[in-house]
Scaffold this motif. Structure first.
Motif, PDB file in Angstrom:
ATOM      1  N   ASP A 239     -12.691 -65.996  95.509  1.00  0.00           N
ATOM      2  CA  ASP A 239     -13.527 -67.285  95.340  1.00  0.00           C
ATOM      3  C   ASP A 239     -13.611 -68.162  96.649  1.00  0.00           C
ATOM      4  O   ASP A 239     -13.824 -69.325  96.668  1.00  0.00           O
ATOM      5  N   ILE A 240     -13.259 -67.495  97.846  1.00  0.00           N
ATOM      6  CA  ILE A 240     -13.150 -68.304  99.108  1.00  0.00           C
ATOM      7  C   ILE A 240     -14.315 -67.708  99.920  1.00  0.00           C
ATOM      8  O   ILE A 240     -14.401 -66.642 100.388  1.00  0.00           O
ATOM      9  N   SER A 241     -15.107 -68.633 100.460  1.00  0.00           N
ATOM     10  CA  SER A 241     -16.385 -68.267 101.405  1.00  0.00           C
ATOM     11  C   SER A 241     -15.646 -68.294 102.764  1.00  0.00           C
ATOM     12  O   SER A 241     -14.744 -68.883 103.037  1.00  0.00           O
ATOM     13  N   GLU A 242     -16.521 -67.458 103.378  1.00  0.00           N
ATOM     14  CA  GLU A 242     -15.963 -67.421 105.130  1.00  0.00           C
ATOM     15  C   GLU A 242     -16.133 -68.856 105.880  1.00  0.00           C
ATOM     16  O   GLU A 242     -15.341 -69.276 106.512  1.00  0.00           O
ATOM     17  N   GLN A 243     -17.137 -69.485 105.108  1.00  0.00           N
ATOM     18  CA  GLN A 243     -17.260 -70.905 105.751  1.00  0.00           C
ATOM     19  C   GLN A 243     -16.463 -71.852 105.263  1.00  0.00           C
ATOM     20  O   GLN A 243     -16.184 -72.126 104.013  1.00  0.00           O
ATOM     21  N   PRO A 244     -15.595 -72.521 106.036  1.00  0.00           N
ATOM     22  CA  PRO A 244     -14.644 -73.105 105.756  1.00  0.00           C
ATOM     23  C   PRO A 244     -14.972 -74.600 104.908  1.00  0.00           C
ATOM     24  O   PRO A 244     -14.251 -75.223 104.056  1.00  0.00           O
ATOM     25  N   ASP A 245     -16.176 -75.132 104.921  1.00  0.00           N
ATOM     26  CA  ASP A 245     -16.533 -76.499 104.312  1.00  0.00           C
ATOM     27  C   ASP A 245     -17.263 -75.924 102.896  1.00  0.00           C
ATOM     28  O   ASP A 245     -17.794 -76.719 102.273  1.00  0.00           O
ATOM     29  N   VAL A 246     -17.105 -74.943 102.360  1.00  0.00           N
ATOM     30  CA  VAL A 246     -17.778 -74.590 100.990  1.00  0.00           C
ATOM     31  C   VAL A 246     -16.762 -74.570  99.998  1.00  0.00           C
ATOM     32  O   VAL A 246     -15.651 -73.959 100.175  1.00  0.00           O
ATOM     33  N   PHE A 251     -19.131 -72.205  95.647  1.00  0.00           N
ATOM     34  CA  PHE A 251     -19.257 -70.672  96.044  1.00  0.00           C
ATOM     35  C   PHE A 251     -19.196 -70.003  94.869  1.00  0.00           C
ATOM     36  O   PHE A 251     -19.976 -68.975  94.883  1.00  0.00           O
ATOM     37  N   LEU A 252     -18.687 -70.490  93.689  1.00  0.00           N
ATOM     38  CA  LEU A 252     -18.377 -69.522  92.508  1.00  0.00           C
ATOM     39  C   LEU A 252     -19.999 -69.494  91.839  1.00  0.00           C
ATOM     40  O   LEU A 252     -20.223 -68.439  91.158  1.00  0.00           O
ATOM     41  N   GLU A 253     -20.531 -70.761  91.926  1.00  0.00           N
ATOM     42  CA  GLU A 253     -21.923 -70.674  91.470  1.00  0.00           C
ATOM     43  C   GLU A 253     -22.866 -69.561  92.137  1.00  0.00           C
ATOM     44  O   GLU A 253     -23.743 -69.069  91.557  1.00  0.00           O
ATOM     45  N   ARG A 254     -22.666 -69.505  93.519  1.00  0.00           N
ATOM     46  CA  ARG A 254     -23.485 -68.732  94.408  1.00  0.00           C
ATOM     47  C   ARG A 254     -23.019 -67.329  93.715  1.00  0.00           C
ATOM     48  O   ARG A 254     -23.948 -66.247  93.645  1.00  0.00           O
ATOM     49  N   ARG A 255     -21.832 -67.123  93.778  1.00  0.00           N
ATOM     50  CA  ARG A 255     -21.329 -65.915  93.299  1.00  0.00           C
ATOM     51  C   ARG A 255     -21.782 -65.149  92.033  1.00  0.00           C
ATOM     52  O   ARG A 255     -22.229 -64.155  91.861  1.00  0.00           O
ATOM     53  N   ALA A 256     -21.994 -66.084  91.101  1.00  0.00           N
ATOM     54  CA  ALA A 256     -22.492 -66.008  89.862  1.00  0.00           C
ATOM     55  C   ALA A 256     -24.203 -65.350  90.003  1.00  0.00           C
ATOM     56  O   ALA A 256     -24.351 -64.619  89.148  1.00  0.00           O
ATOM     57  N   ALA A 257     -24.790 -66.209  90.764  1.00  0.00           N
ATOM     58  CA  ALA A 257     -26.196 -65.852  90.916  1.00  0.00           C
ATOM     59  C   ALA A 257     -26.174 -64.397  91.762  1.00  0.00           C
ATOM     60  O   ALA A 257     -27.003 -63.536  91.126  1.00  0.00           O
ATOM     61  N   ALA A 258     -25.326 -64.142  92.846  1.00  0.00           N
ATOM     62  CA  ALA A 258     -25.231 -62.656  93.374  1.00  0.00           C
ATOM     63  C   ALA A 258     -25.001 -61.720  92.453  1.00  0.00           C
ATOM     64  O   ALA A 258     -25.622 -60.537  92.519  1.00  0.00           O
ATOM     65  N   TYR A 259     -23.885 -61.852  91.539  1.00  0.00           N
ATOM     66  CA  TYR A 259     -23.424 -60.965  90.604  1.00  0.00           C
ATOM     67  C   TYR A 259     -24.582 -60.550  89.553  1.00  0.00           C
ATOM     68  O   TYR A 259     -24.840 -59.340  89.347  1.00  0.00           O
ATOM     69  N   GLN A 260     -25.364 -61.705  89.156  1.00  0.00           N
ATOM     70  CA  GLN A 260     -26.136 -61.503  88.030  1.00  0.00           C
ATOM     71  C   GLN A 260     -27.478 -60.497  88.908  1.00  0.00           C
ATOM     72  O   GLN A 260     -27.827 -59.606  88.019  1.00  0.00           O
ATOM     73  N   ALA A 261     -27.809 -60.960  89.954  1.00  0.00           N
ATOM     74  CA  ALA A 261     -28.892 -60.165  90.647  1.00  0.00           C
ATOM     75  C   ALA A 261     -28.365 -58.736  90.780  1.00  0.00           C
ATOM     76  O   ALA A 261     -29.333 -57.938  90.882  1.00  0.00           O
TER      77      ALA A 261
END
Ligand code: FE
Ligand code: CA
Length: 507
Positions: A239-246, A251-261
């Motif tokens: 659940d950790i993005s490479e960008q420190p400010d996320v 990030f988990l919302e983004r991951r959910a979108a990516a996993y669904q796609a």
């Protein structure tokens, strides 16, 4: 978090309705072809497989369909569809981007079938799929190919044309199926900014899937897929993005979108339907008693990379016993699957390089903490387990690194005289990093300083394997360039592992 348990129930219900097809569906007449993304099959069992397609008459702009659509599917025992052995209708729902995942059962074991879809008056391309042998069977032979890392902008997918022409029984994709970055046109061009929303990820998958060579390889045989980082975000860890400010939640919302796609675009079973930002992708498949495949997910459950992503050794965190690439649940599942296996070859298709190459020649080469050496205790535990439990003929298949390697895996990389317990075949990229080269001087330096490395090369391509009870043969197929279409295929090298004798030998 906006996605969670409720969203999961929703997606699962849609998938169930799609499979059962109880509803009345529109069957529109399409003015443009809705099958622009091709067809695919995947995750075969002894009596079936998954059939996949996605309706998208306007693939790069959301698909171009409203509402739910009925899609008819047919499976035949011949390529002319004279003998249709199964057929039905599935629902392509808007919620799943009009993708279709049909889990077919009741077919004969260990044989080829042909399949196609139709919607309205449109008919898809024909694909070929095969069932696995029965669990007790000992098949004579299996041919498989594996690939990874297909950055669209850096090259054409000619490697897939050559792969399809070999007619493998199975293809493994080991991750970086898409790249999430903003458009930076080179040989070809992405569109838009770095991916963030579900719509962004869908359009990116669609762009990749419009490629004719990729479609050809998907139609050629069942694929068994797993992801790496770029299906979501470069070098993410759980659940950790490479960008420190996320923030974690964002990030988990983004991951959910990516996993669904990802689910929407892959020939995966309902057991892989994501639940919010979680998706169970690690799973076991068997080719009779000849081979067992424990497909890993080294991304979703890992602890953060120590010492940043790339660093000069030594990095103290790399030997942290609490660090893990698999997470406890997956590790226990893997060890159980290996312990209980009666297969001749125990294959571990996964993402990042396992061998510990400490001494790399050249000034700009640094040590990647994103790979198993950044999680050395975790790797030692796995390799130690393979040795102690006498797992029969372990073979690791790896992607990610955009270069070809053949590595003997030592029980203890700290001791060069330590026994070889397994062989790692690392396949180069399909297109990522663009036109490659033989890299001869570097390769010689690596092999001189790390004697367990048997091959190193930086050309593009894929690996084609032939498996019999007594012998695993890996053929490294390379292309001299990917910046133009139609490059010829060459065989760089051929390596074999004899059953009962760990370690690769050049043929
Ligand atoms: Fe990659
Ligand atoms: Ca990667």
């Amino acid at each position: 978090m906006t996605l969670g348990r409720r969203q999961f129930v929703h997606l699962a219900a849609i998938a169930a309705a799609s499979a059962g097809c109880s509803r009345q569906d529109r069957a529109p007449a399409f003015t443009t072809d809705p099958f622009t993304l091709g067809v695919a099959s995947g995750d075969p069992s002894p009596d079936g497989f998954v059939l996949w397609t996605r309706l998208a008459p306007d693939p790069l702009n959301g698909g171009g369909i409203d509402g739910d659509v009925g899609v008819r599917w047919e499976i035949a025992s011949d390529d002319a569809f004279r003998q249709v052995v199964r057929s039905g209708t599935a629902t392509a729902s808007a919620e799943l981007a009009h993708s279709v995942h049909v889990e077919v059962a009741g077919l004969e074991a260990d044989r080829w079938y042909w399949y196609r879809f139709s919607a309205g008056d449109a008919v898809s391309a024909t694909g070929r799929a095969r069932t696995m042998p029965t669990p007790e069977a000992m098949p004579d032979r299996l041919s498989l190919a594996f690939a990874s890392c297909q950055h669209y902008e850096t090259g054409f997918y000619t490697a897939y044309e050559h792969m399809a022409a070999e007619h493998p029984d199975l293809v493994f994709h080991l991750g970086d199926y898409i790249y999430e970055g903003a458009a930076r046109p080179r040989v070809r061009a992405h569109r838009g900014e770095e991916l963030a929303s579900l719509e962004d990820y869908r359009n990116r998958y669609a762009l990749y899937r419009t490629d004719p060579d990729l479609q050809l390889a998907h139609a050629a045989c069942p694929w068994i897929v797993t992801w790496d980082d770029h299906e979501v975000d470069n070098n993410y860890a759980a659940d950790i993005s490479e960008q420190p400010d996320v923030r974690r939640e964002a990030f988990l919302e983004r991951r959910a979108a990516a996993y669904q796609a990802y689910y929407e675009h892959m020939p995966l079973r309902a057991s892989q339907i994501p639940s919010g930002p979680s998706m169970r992708l690690y799973r076991k498949l068997s080719y009779g008693r000849l081979a067992q495949f424990t497909v890993l997910d080294t991304r979703q459950y890992r602890t953060d990379q120590p010492c940043g992503d790339r660093t000069q050794p030594p990095c103290e965190g790399a030997s942290d016993p609490a660090a893990t690439l698999l997470g406890d649940g997956q590790r226990r599942w893997l060890f159980d699957a290996l312990r209980e296996s009666s297969a001749e070859w125990n294959v571990i298709p996964q993402q990042v390089m396992m061998a510990q190459v400490d001494r790399m020649p050249g000034d700009d080469v640094r040590y990647s903490m994103d790979q198993w050496p950044g999680y050395a205790a975790s790797r030692d535990r796995l390799l130690g387990f393979l040795a102690e439990s006498r797992v029969r003929n372990p073979v690791v298949l790896t992607g990610d690194i955009h270069t070809n390697w053949v590595n003997d895996l030592l029980v203890d990389f700290g001791d060069p005289a330590s026994p070889v317990v397994a062989t790692e075949f690392v396949g180069t990229s399909i297109s990522s990093s663009g036109d490659g080269g033989p890299n001869t001087e570097y390769a010689e330096g690596v092999m001189r300083d790390n004697p367990f490395v048997k091959l190193q090369n930086a050309q593009r391509g894929y690996v084609s394997c032939e498996v019999t009870r007594g012998l695993w043969t890996a053929r490294y197929r390379v292309l001299d360039r990917v910046s133009v279409r139609g490059a010829a295929r060459q065989t760089l090298a051929e390596f074999a592992v004899e059953a009962g004798r760990p370690g690769a030998q050049r043929v």
